[in-house]
Structure formats: structure tokens, C-alpha cells
Design a protein around this motif. Structure first.
Motif, PDB file in Angstrom:
ATOM      1  N   ILE A   4      -1.289 -21.294  -7.385  1.00 26.98           N
ATOM      2  CA  ILE A   4      -0.854 -20.687  -5.838  1.00 26.98           C
ATOM      3  C   ILE A   4      -0.188 -19.663  -6.719  1.00 26.98           C
ATOM      4  CG2 ILE A   4      -0.142 -22.788  -5.718  1.00 26.98           C
ATOM      5  CD1 ILE A   4       2.369 -22.926  -6.469  1.00 26.98           C
ATOM      6  N   ILE A   5       0.121 -18.558  -5.501  1.00 30.28           N
ATOM      7  CA  ILE A   5       0.710 -16.872  -6.160  1.00 30.28           C
ATOM      8  C   ILE A   5       2.269 -16.955  -5.311  1.00 30.28           C
ATOM      9  CG2 ILE A   5       0.288 -14.782  -6.054  1.00 30.28           C
ATOM     10  CD1 ILE A   5      -3.190 -15.020  -5.377  1.00 30.28           C
ATOM     11  N   ILE A   6       3.278 -16.519  -5.810  1.00 28.28           N
ATOM     12  CA  ILE A   6       4.384 -16.568  -5.547  1.00 28.28           C
ATOM     13  C   ILE A   6       4.177 -14.913  -6.078  1.00 28.28           C
ATOM     14  CG2 ILE A   6       6.632 -16.899  -6.566  1.00 28.28           C
ATOM     15  CD1 ILE A   6       6.242 -19.319  -7.193  1.00 28.28           C
ATOM     16  N   GLU A   7       4.530 -14.295  -4.766  1.00 19.94           N
ATOM     17  CA  GLU A   7       4.749 -12.744  -4.554  1.00 19.94           C
ATOM     18  C   GLU A   7       5.422 -12.615  -3.112  1.00 19.94           C
ATOM     19  OE1 GLU A   7       4.972  -9.036  -4.897  1.00 19.94           O
ATOM     20  OE2 GLU A   7       4.109  -9.578  -6.667  1.00 19.94           O
ATOM     21  N   ASP A   8       5.867 -11.349  -3.041  1.00 21.65           N
ATOM     22  CA  ASP A   8       6.347 -10.992  -1.867  1.00 21.65           C
ATOM     23  C   ASP A   8       5.658 -10.189  -0.708  1.00 21.65           C
ATOM     24  OD1 ASP A   8       7.611  -8.827  -3.329  1.00 21.65           O
ATOM     25  OD2 ASP A   8       9.362  -9.536  -2.599  1.00 21.65           O
ATOM     26  N   GLU A   9       5.558  -9.673  -2.136  1.00 22.47           N
ATOM     27  CA  GLU A   9       4.300  -7.774  -1.260  1.00 22.47           C
ATOM     28  C   GLU A   9       2.881  -8.756  -0.156  1.00 22.47           C
ATOM     29  OE1 GLU A   9       4.850  -5.064  -0.563  1.00 22.47           O
ATOM     30  OE2 GLU A   9       6.559  -4.642  -0.897  1.00 22.47           O
ATOM     31  N   ARG A  11       0.623  -7.631   0.675  1.00 23.90           N
ATOM     32  CA  ARG A  11      -1.002  -6.910   0.336  1.00 23.90           C
ATOM     33  C   ARG A  11      -0.913  -7.057  -1.442  1.00 23.90           C
ATOM     34  NH1 ARG A  11      -0.919  -0.681   2.906  1.00 23.90           N
ATOM     35  NH2 ARG A  11      -0.781  -1.534   5.350  1.00 23.90           N
ATOM     36  N   THR A  12      -0.117  -6.863  -2.379  1.00 23.86           N
ATOM     37  CA  THR A  12      -0.432  -8.022  -3.868  1.00 23.86           C
ATOM     38  C   THR A  12      -1.092  -8.881  -4.124  1.00 23.86           C
ATOM     39  OG1 THR A  12       1.659  -6.153  -4.322  1.00 23.86           O
ATOM     40  CG2 THR A  12       0.782  -7.756  -5.428  1.00 23.86           C
ATOM     41  N   ALA A  13      -0.351  -9.389  -2.865  1.00 18.21           N
ATOM     42  CA  ALA A  13      -1.026 -10.992  -3.008  1.00 18.21           C
ATOM     43  C   ALA A  13      -2.241 -10.786  -3.079  1.00 18.21           C
ATOM     44  CB  ALA A  13      -0.319 -12.204  -2.394  1.00 18.21           C
ATOM     45  N   ARG A 204       6.245  -0.128   0.255  1.00 16.29           N
ATOM     46  CA  ARG A 204       5.959   0.791  -0.884  1.00 16.29           C
ATOM     47  C   ARG A 204       6.139   2.034  -1.085  1.00 16.29           C
ATOM     48  NH1 ARG A 204       1.006  -1.358  -2.902  1.00 16.29           N
ATOM     49  NH2 ARG A 204       0.308   0.318  -4.186  1.00 16.29           N
ATOM     50  N   GLN A 205       7.175   2.694  -0.072  1.00 19.46           N
ATOM     51  CA  GLN A 205       7.808   3.355  -0.028  1.00 19.46           C
ATOM     52  C   GLN A 205       8.827   3.426  -0.569  1.00 19.46           C
ATOM     53  OE1 GLN A 205       5.168   6.499   2.712  1.00 19.46           O
ATOM     54  NE2 GLN A 205       5.521   7.496   0.951  1.00 19.46           N
TER      55      GLN A 205
END
Length: 253
Positions: A4-9, A11-13, A204-205
Motif C-alpha cells: 500500500i502507498i500512503i502519499e497525499d500527492e 502524481r507522486t503516488a 508543486r510550486q
């Protein structure tokens, strides 16, 4: 292997998922979660992964908060922008990490280490989260930044910064008095230094101060248009995938 992936971005996920599945075709991504709350719900509902990729700083808090509600028995690879001192804290607790922005090589090395240490992880019920929190969690966040402008060094208080943003690959801090200062740290690192309850990475900015948010409007394609108390160089938008995390951040400070 169930991962499982825990990531709030988003695109990054997605990028992380693509690389992991390319390196380990036999693996299966059984869940992607963007907050502490959603991760806890999923794990309590019966998710039993063999490995977790976990971003440290989520929209609703540090991912270490997950361990307060759930006993995690599988290896965890943290995704972080923290400095070497913090990375050493991970190493001393037998947890691997990938440093953002991550590369295919760094993910491969992390996966390789997990395979090599599988027996070790099976003997550990969970990482020493309290030790990690003592070393990494700074409730107030970074209180000031040293800046150089007009041939002079000075310090600015973090609470006086309305937002951080990237222009021509350089990070700038813009204060409420509209003064702008170039910084040496990348935006990803700054996001890990300031208090998560006070600053939110809208894209991202841009990294914005809660006190700078003036109003929010619904926009085309279910995006959110964020207006600050001072004007930004570009219009600020949050995509629909991240809007829930943003509202949670506004409500749960």
C-alpha cells in the motif's frame, strides 16, 4: 507481495506505483491513501500489506500518528525530504527510506534492502515510533529563516511568511508585508521543516500559510481556486484529488 502507498500527492503516488510495479511485476498495489485518517480506517478494516510506502508529512498530520491507532507488523519505507540527522534516526530504528525527489535507483535499493532484511522485520512488531517522534516531530515547526537580500543577512519569522513558492528553480518566501526573499532550501525540504498545521502544499510550486488564506472558490473540473490575503504571481489551484485533504487541513488545525 501486497503493497500500500500512503502519499497525499497524487502524481507522486502514481509515479511511485509505476516504478514499484515495473521493478516488482509480481507485486500488487492493494491501496493508496492520502491522509492519516484514511490510512487508519483502511488498516483497521483488515488491510494486511506486506510492505508500506509512507510519506512522512500528510495533509492532516505526520504519518507517525498512524502507529498510534494501528499496530503495523510489516516493513515501512518512509518517503521524506528531511535532512541527514533525521535519516539517521530512521536507520537506527531499522526502517528504510527514500529521499524525495526519489529515483528509480533509490526505490530499487529500498526494495532490495527490504528483501534482505525480511527476517529482521518479521521479528519486529512495529518500529520504535516514540523514538522517531522525539527526534523528528517539532510541534512548533521551524520558527525563522536566515535570508540574504541587498547584500545583507537577516532573519524572518516563519509566522510572518504568507507563502513559499518556486520561481526559476529557486524557492522564495513572501511575507505578509509583500517583501520577497530567496531561500537556499528546496520547497520540499521547507515543507518538512515548517509546522504541518500551519502550512499546506497546495501544489508543486506553492506552500501557503493558513493565516494567508482569504477565500476559496469552486472552479472548472472540480478544482479549488485559492485566494490569499496578498496576491500571488499565479492563480492558485488545488486539483480535485487533493481538495479533501485541503479542507481537512482547514478544519482540523
Amino acid at each position: 507481495m501486497n503493497i500500500i502507498i500512503i502519499e497525499d500527492e497524487p502524481r507522486t503516488a502514481q509515479s511511485l506505483e509505476n516504478i514499484v510495479l515495473d521493478l516488482k511485476p509480481e507485486a500488487e498495489i492493494t491501496g493508496r491513501y492520502d491522509s492519516v485518517e484514511n490510512s487508519v480506517k483502511a488498516l483497521l478494516s483488515g488491510k494486511h500489506p506486506d510492505l508500506i510506502f509512507m510519506d512522512i508529512q500528510l495533509a492532516d498530520g505526520l504519518s507517525f500518528d498512524i502507529f498510534k491507532s494501528v499496530v503495523i507488523k510489516c516493513p515501512v519505507i518512509f518517503c521524506t525530504a528531511f535532512d541527514e540527522y533525521s535519516l539517521e534516526a530512521f536507520k537506527s530504528n531499522g526502517i528504510d527510506y527514500i529521499l524525495k525527489p526519489f529515483s528509480r535507483e533509490s526505490i530499487w535499493e529500498a526494495l532490495k534492502k527490504v528483501d534482505e532484511l525480511r527476517n529482521f522485520f518479521q521479528q519486529k512488531s512495529a518500529p520504535d515510533v516514540n523514538n522517531l517522534l522525539q527526534k523528528l516531530q517539532k510541534p512548533a515547526g521551524k520558527s525563522s529563516f536566515l535570508v540574504f537580500k541587498n547584500q545583507k543577512y537577516t532573519t524572518i519569522q516563519t509566522q510572518d511568511i504568507a507563502f513559499f513558492y518556486i520561481r526559476n528553480e529557486t524557492t522564495f518566501a513572501v511575507c505578509f508585508d509583500r517583501q520577497e526573499y530567496p531561500l537556499t532550501q528546496p520547497l520540499a525540504q521547507i515543507a518538512g521543516m515548517v509546522a504541518a498545521s500551519q502550512f499546506f502544499r497546495v501544489n508543486r510550486q506553492y506552500l501557503v500559510n493558513f493565516s494567508a488564506v482569504k477565500e476559496i472558490e469552486h472552479y472548472f473540473l472540480r478544482k479549488l481556486y485559492i485566494k490569499l490575503v496578498i496576491e500571488t504571481p499565479e492563480k492558485l489551484f488545488i486539483n480535485k484529488e487533493k481538495s479533501h485533504s485541503f479542507f481537512s487541513w482547514l478544519e482540523n488545525r
